[in-house]
Design a protein around this motif. Sequence first.
Motif, short mmCIF file in Angstrom:
data_model
loop_
_atom_site.label_atom_id
_atom_site.label_comp_id
_atom_site.label_asym_id
_atom_site.label_seq_id
_atom_site.Cartn_x
_atom_site.Cartn_y
_atom_site.Cartn_z
N UNK A 210 -18.49 -78.19 -12.57
CA UNK A 210 -18.61 -77.20 -13.63
C UNK A 210 -17.53 -77.43 -14.67
N UNK A 211 -17.93 -77.50 -15.94
CA UNK A 211 -16.96 -77.71 -17.00
C UNK A 211 -16.23 -76.43 -17.33
N UNK A 212 -14.97 -76.55 -17.72
CA UNK A 212 -14.19 -75.38 -18.12
C UNK A 212 -14.78 -74.80 -19.40
N UNK A 213 -14.74 -73.47 -19.55
CA UNK A 213 -15.27 -72.86 -20.76
C UNK A 213 -14.54 -73.37 -22.00
N UNK A 214 -15.28 -73.54 -23.10
CA UNK A 214 -14.68 -74.02 -24.32
C UNK A 214 -13.91 -72.92 -25.03
N UNK A 215 -14.40 -71.67 -24.91
CA UNK A 215 -13.73 -70.53 -25.53
C UNK A 215 -12.88 -69.86 -24.48
N UNK A 216 -11.57 -69.83 -24.70
CA UNK A 216 -10.65 -69.27 -23.73
C UNK A 216 -10.43 -67.78 -23.99
N UNK A 217 -10.29 -67.03 -22.91
CA UNK A 217 -10.02 -65.60 -23.05
C UNK A 217 -8.55 -65.41 -23.40
N UNK A 218 -8.26 -64.51 -24.37
CA UNK A 218 -6.86 -64.28 -24.74
C UNK A 218 -6.10 -63.59 -23.62
N UNK A 219 -4.78 -63.61 -23.73
CA UNK A 219 -3.94 -62.98 -22.71
C UNK A 219 -3.80 -61.49 -23.00
N UNK A 220 -4.88 -60.75 -22.76
CA UNK A 220 -4.88 -59.29 -22.88
C UNK A 220 -4.45 -58.74 -21.52
N UNK A 221 -3.21 -58.32 -21.41
CA UNK A 221 -2.65 -58.00 -20.10
C UNK A 221 -3.37 -56.83 -19.46
N UNK A 222 -3.70 -55.80 -20.22
CA UNK A 222 -4.37 -54.64 -19.64
C UNK A 222 -5.74 -55.03 -19.09
N UNK A 223 -6.48 -55.83 -19.85
CA UNK A 223 -7.79 -56.28 -19.37
C UNK A 223 -7.64 -57.19 -18.16
N UNK A 224 -6.63 -58.03 -18.19
CA UNK A 224 -6.41 -58.95 -17.07
C UNK A 224 -6.03 -58.18 -15.81
N UNK A 225 -5.17 -57.19 -15.95
CA UNK A 225 -4.75 -56.39 -14.79
C UNK A 225 -5.93 -55.69 -14.13
N UNK A 226 -6.90 -55.29 -14.94
CA UNK A 226 -8.05 -54.57 -14.41
C UNK A 226 -8.86 -55.43 -13.45
N UNK A 227 -8.66 -56.74 -13.49
CA UNK A 227 -9.38 -57.64 -12.59
C UNK A 227 -8.69 -57.78 -11.23
N UNK A 228 -7.54 -57.14 -11.05
CA UNK A 228 -6.78 -57.23 -9.81
C UNK A 228 -6.77 -55.86 -9.13
N UNK A 229 -7.64 -55.64 -8.16
CA UNK A 229 -7.75 -54.30 -7.56
C UNK A 229 -6.44 -53.74 -7.02
N UNK A 230 -5.61 -54.58 -6.43
CA UNK A 230 -4.41 -54.09 -5.77
C UNK A 230 -3.40 -53.51 -6.75
N UNK A 231 -3.47 -53.90 -8.01
CA UNK A 231 -2.47 -53.46 -8.98
C UNK A 231 -2.63 -52.00 -9.36
#
Length: 410
Positions: free
Chosen positions: A1-22
């Motif tokens: 699988x190729x890596x996505x060409x469009x990278x997601x920005x470092x939105x910390x709040x959105x990123x944190x939401x992907x980690x249930x334990x946090x």
Amino acid sequence: MNAPLIKRPCNVDALRAEFPILSRQVNGRPLVYLDNAASAQKPEAVIEAMAGAMRGSYANVHRGLHALANETTEAYEAARQSVARFINAASPEQIVFTKSGTQAINIVAAGQDVKPGDEIILSVMEHHSNIVPWHFLRERRGAVLKWLDIDDDGQIDPAKLDALITPRTKIVAISHMSNVLGARTPAADIVRLAHAKGVSVLLDGCQAVVHAHVDVQALDVDYYAWTGHKLYGPTGIGVLYGKPERLAALPPFEGGGEMIDTVERERVTYNEPPHRFEAGTPPILEAIGLGAAINWLDAHDRAAIEAHEAMLRDRAMDALRELTWVKLHGQAADKGAIVAFSVDGAHPHDIAQILDRQGVAVRAGHHCAQVLMQRLGVTATARASFAAYNRPEEVDTFIEALVKARKLLS
């Protein structure tokens, strides 16, 4: 699988939401997890990849002819391809799945043709995983360990390495990034100097792969070892990269199924790498989880994450420098997001326990780096280490908790 060409920005709040334990609390306070150098938390993508494999398509790999076996084998080998792409290996066949970074180093150490008096060069800031396997060769085969010193910030002078290498040197085994000081070693220079004298190099990349892009072909390194659980993946999975000729020259580390070609009463022949080093049922689900972690991380803007982690590191170090009773260990300008420190008159274990009461998780102890502790003149340190999901406000909470801890202990 190729890596996505469009990278997601470092939105910390959105990123944190992907980690249930946090989202949980510790001792009645929001969790501030600053123990990432020991082990990072896991995003939902990793959790779901492993759970989904167990729920819907699990079987043993490689030897089955039925649908589930084929599906699982495809997912397992797709993870190997993701790992190869992640570190820019020339081929997936250069990627050996192990149970840990520790086992990856042990495979290389055990496979060296070492005779009494042959030399192995290590740095004084190595993790025990990159010291003890070489001590085995000292104890069992008469190898000589030679130690490359550092400055107080953990930086290595390549000229000192050049002076240590002799015709008896078999291998140089060096961390790519210190797990205590965060110092990045001049890996490309180390490899170039060693190769100029016909010496192979192993890099311990367990910290480096987390905080910066690693290109094993550009480094020209012979072996590169790392682990999954620090890179947002599961425990129980590690990686050994090796140049084809290096892997082909290593003998098997364990015996069992999959690592063989033929087995007869009077002889056995072995499989080609990487399967030669993957005896028995491999860490199937863990490999799938690591592949998911890599694909998750690859979907993000790595440069933005690195900049965010550097900001967290600088914010913490600037605040700690203002505390006259704190000593920082390792202040290299380009270090990773790892901050080791001591508090005057307080044991690091006491500091860590009081911080924990305030919901702040840090590590305390010798960090499996007792040789480095001796070099620094301490028995232990406290360590705060940062990840993509940490907020600037969490750095402030950590500093406030540390000030309270100092008052309680003074």
